[in-house]
Design a protein around this motif. Sequence first.
Motif, PDB file in Angstrom:
ATOM      1  N   VAL A 460      -5.252  39.404 -19.766  1.00 49.41           N
ATOM      2  CA  VAL A 460      -5.901  39.631 -18.472  1.00 49.41           C
ATOM      3  C   VAL A 460      -4.874  40.103 -17.442  1.00 49.41           C
ATOM      4  O   VAL A 460      -5.148  41.003 -16.641  1.00 49.41           O
ATOM      5  N   GLU A 471     -13.197  39.898 -13.060  1.00 53.25           N
ATOM      6  CA  GLU A 471     -14.262  39.550 -14.000  1.00 53.25           C
ATOM      7  C   GLU A 471     -14.317  40.543 -15.155  1.00 53.25           C
ATOM      8  O   GLU A 471     -14.476  40.164 -16.329  1.00 53.25           O
ATOM      9  N   THR A 474     -11.390  40.029 -17.498  1.00 57.65           N
ATOM     10  CA  THR A 474     -11.561  38.833 -18.329  1.00 57.65           C
ATOM     11  C   THR A 474     -12.497  39.098 -19.498  1.00 57.65           C
ATOM     12  O   THR A 474     -12.208  38.728 -20.650  1.00 57.65           O
ATOM     13  N   SER A 477     -10.879  41.371 -22.067  1.00 57.41           N
ATOM     14  CA  SER A 477      -9.842  40.660 -22.818  1.00 57.41           C
ATOM     15  C   SER A 477     -10.464  39.729 -23.847  1.00 57.41           C
ATOM     16  O   SER A 477     -10.004  39.654 -24.997  1.00 57.41           O
TER      17      SER A 477
END
Length: 547
Positions: A460, A471, A474, A477
């Motif tokens: 991230v 967001e 994330t 990832s």
Amino acid sequence: MGAVVAGFLARMPVLVLLAGLAAVMMLGPAAYASVTGYDAIARNFLYAALLTGIFCGLIGLAAQANPRSQRSREMLLLMLGVYGLLPMLLAVPFAESQPDTGYFNAWWEMVSSLTTTGASLYSADLLPMPLHLWRSMVGWMGGFFVLVAAVAILAPLRVGGFEIMSNPYGREEYRQHLPPSDSPRRPVLHLSDPRFEAQLADPASRLGRAALQIGPLYAGATLILWVGLLMLGDPSFIALTRAMGTLSTSGISPVLGSAGVASGIAGEMLVFLFLIPALSRRFWPGGSELRATDRLIADPELRMAAALVALVAVLLFLRHFLGAIETDRAAPADTTTMADIGRALSALWGGLFSALSYLTTTGWTSVAWADARAWSGLDAPGLILAGLALMGGGVATTAGGVKLLRVYALARHGQRELERIIHPHSVSGGGRIARRLRREGAYLAFIFFMLFAVSIALVVTLVSIHAIAFETATILSIAALTNAGPLASAIPLTPTFEGTAGIASAPWEGWSGLPDFTKAVLACAMVLGRIETLAVLALFSPDFWRR
């Protein structure tokens, strides 16, 4: 003659053999492109197959003069070589067939397919069918390699999930009793221990034996699913790619939206059955040491998977009634019709299928998923799917994620600790396997969880170097590390970039709007998620390189 050929192949490096197999597989898209009118693409795949085959043949001839046996610990390097070097060869015909997209993007596409992630830079309606077939075949081959490498490479080295069930006494304890106290106990050797060489001779032969055991079952299951989907109404090409994407859990689809529109819920029920082998290794040859129980119905991975899938489906289903309670009670009650009952059952099935699909990190979307979302009334039900993808499927299967056995070990350890709070002097039961899972297994599972969390944080951070919302970074990832590429399309992301990958789609139809640095980071995350962090960290051990 057969013995001569077998001896010639036995002396070739394993990576060269895999590259030669990839060259043979290139003939499939070449033949399909030829009969469907894509003559230029057919030539690209044929020339790439010839070039790769000649290249592998020359290296094989050179290796015959000075054959060198591979050490067992070098097989981890082989896995890195497969995911790092093999996509470079696989990307050649893809890049030649899509010259405006660039070789780097073609390489990224092949890394995503080979790691069974299934993420794509291209909208499905913009790619020719032969390239969709090639992506599906690469994903299918990647799933097969995972099943073979799990028992031939990771199991002897006690990594990749096998460390949880590693036997400290060197045999299957659930079938044999412990030795007498005066008998010496043989400790478990770590992969950095030089004594591994005596136990793990000829790793290339292990790969061959595992491939011969798993190959017929893997190909046969794919063929059965393909024929079954054909009989239920799917077009032949979609049925084939759907069968390969199911068995490999790559989730690669040649169409936009759900791939099962033609066969409907009946086809999804068949796919549902073939997703179950991604929940436990006991459905595939090898990995007998992962069997925590003799009975299939008592398998901890299967029981936990059934509980999770049922819990998610029931929560999405009951959320509708909880939301109805919050509405105005003064409103007149509507009469329930058969259409409402059918819609409710469709929503329930959409939750069941999607939950199992993302738990196995396949990423198929049910034809009734829209009904399930509308029925539940949740704004972001895709976050539930992200949680399921994080848990993942069974150890040593084609599924990604943390794996169910690690979650089970931590859950049993937590249960035991709560029991000790109430009864400090109690003695735990359940047998030797259960005790080992609660102790050493939970300890190793906790270490892996921490490493996985650190990996997410690191990826991230690297992804967020460019102007990407937190967001979005994330979710991308998590999708890369869990090898669940379709997860990015199941959760609304923040569009930040314009599509820059040639004929690629809008940014969040695929992953095409990302910068090259971000794509490279996510490609490395896919490889890290496929091999797992513990196995990669073993390569950095000084004892690993010591002769």
